[in-house]
Design a protein around this motif. Structure first.
Motif, PDB file in Angstrom:
ATOM      1  N   LYS A  61       0.847  -1.193   0.000  1.00 46.32           N
ATOM      2  CA  LYS A  61       0.000   0.000   0.000  1.00 46.32           C
ATOM      3  C   LYS A  61       0.881   1.241   0.000  1.00 46.32           C
ATOM      4  O   LYS A  61       1.989   1.224   0.547  1.00 46.32           O
ATOM      5  CB  LYS A  61      -0.925   0.025   1.219  1.00 46.32           C
ATOM      6  N   TYR A 117       1.914   5.060   1.068  1.00 50.58           N
ATOM      7  CA  TYR A 117       1.807   5.893   2.263  1.00 50.58           C
ATOM      8  C   TYR A 117       0.835   7.033   2.017  1.00 50.58           C
ATOM      9  O   TYR A 117       0.720   7.560   0.904  1.00 50.58           O
ATOM     10  CB  TYR A 117       3.169   6.473   2.639  1.00 50.58           C
ATOM     11  N   ALA A 118       0.156   7.455   3.064  1.00 53.51           N
ATOM     12  CA  ALA A 118      -0.716   8.635   2.977  1.00 53.51           C
ATOM     13  C   ALA A 118       0.141   9.892   2.895  1.00 53.51           C
ATOM     14  O   ALA A 118       1.353   9.871   3.163  1.00 53.51           O
ATOM     15  CB  ALA A 118      -1.633   8.683   4.194  1.00 53.51           C
ATOM     16  N   TRP A 153       0.147  12.587   4.809  1.00 57.87           N
ATOM     17  CA  TRP A 153       0.726  13.002   6.093  1.00 57.87           C
ATOM     18  C   TRP A 153       1.907  12.119   6.473  1.00 57.87           C
ATOM     19  O   TRP A 153       2.866  12.582   7.098  1.00 57.87           O
ATOM     20  CB  TRP A 153      -0.338  12.973   7.192  1.00 57.87           C
TER      21      TRP A 153
END
Length: 200
Positions: free
Chosen positions: A89, A91-92, A94
């Motif tokens: 996945k 990373y976001a 933030w």
């Protein structure tokens, strides 16, 4: 995050230290310091490694890791309980901000110190504390410490011991009081007073 981004700034710090020692302080002075401390002068192998090979390899590592960070989307492995396996996945946003702070955290003190130093150098006309590579004096130099001092060394000059009347003033005027009158300070009177207090 820390495993992927935490060491970026530390690698740059090591690279900056290597450049500052070899090319700012100077490899000749560094080699002479090692010879003074150990008695052995580093050979050609170490000179080549310190001056050329190590900076080249470290610069290549920093450039390749920076290129990799900007050209690849950072991902992590998350556990998917439905498939009972890990899946990649991204990373976001933030989390990428935290990663950037991790990468820069070790460099921020260096940048702040550099800016403060430049501001002080540009705003101050007083060079009283400027570095001067002149002679230095040492008192009580022994035979074992004399070789470490190198060429920038002079014996401490003899200081004047004062007048014949044991006054503490070189000019002979004694201690000048607030009223402007000079009062000669006699060492002998103090010695007599101390001996009278302690006859032993």
């Amino acid at each position: 995050l820390f495993d992927s981004f935490g060491a970026t700034g530390l690698t740059f710090i090591a690279f900056a230290e290597l450049l500052s020692v070899m090319y700012v302080y100077g490899h000749n002075r560094f080699t002479k310091d090692i010879e003074n401390m150990t008695g052995v002068r580093p050979g050609l192998y170490w000179q080549l490694m310190w001056r050329f090979v190590s900076p080249t390899l470290m610069a290549a590592i920093i450039a390749s890791s920076t290129y990799f960070m900007f050209t690849n989307v950072p991902v992590y492995t998350a556990w998917n309980r439905d498939t009972a396996s890990g899946e990649k996945k991204e990373y976001a946003g933030w989390a990428l901000g935290v990663a950037a702070l991790l990468a820069m955290s070790s460099l921020i003190p260096i940048l702040v110190g550099m800016v403060v130093h430049l501001i002080k150098r540009l705003s101050s006309t007083n060079n009283k504390h400027a570095y001067d590579t002149g002679k230095f004096y040492r008192v009580d130099t022994t035979a074992s410490t004399r070789p470490m001092l190198g060429e920038n060394y002079e014996d401490f000059p003899d200081l004047p011991l004062g007048d014949e009347d044991d006054s503490d003033s070189d000019s002979g005027t004694g201690i000048v009081m607030e009223g402007g009158a000079a009062k000669t300070f006699k060492l002998k009177s103090w010695i007599k007073a101390l001996l009278s207090m302690n006859p032993q």
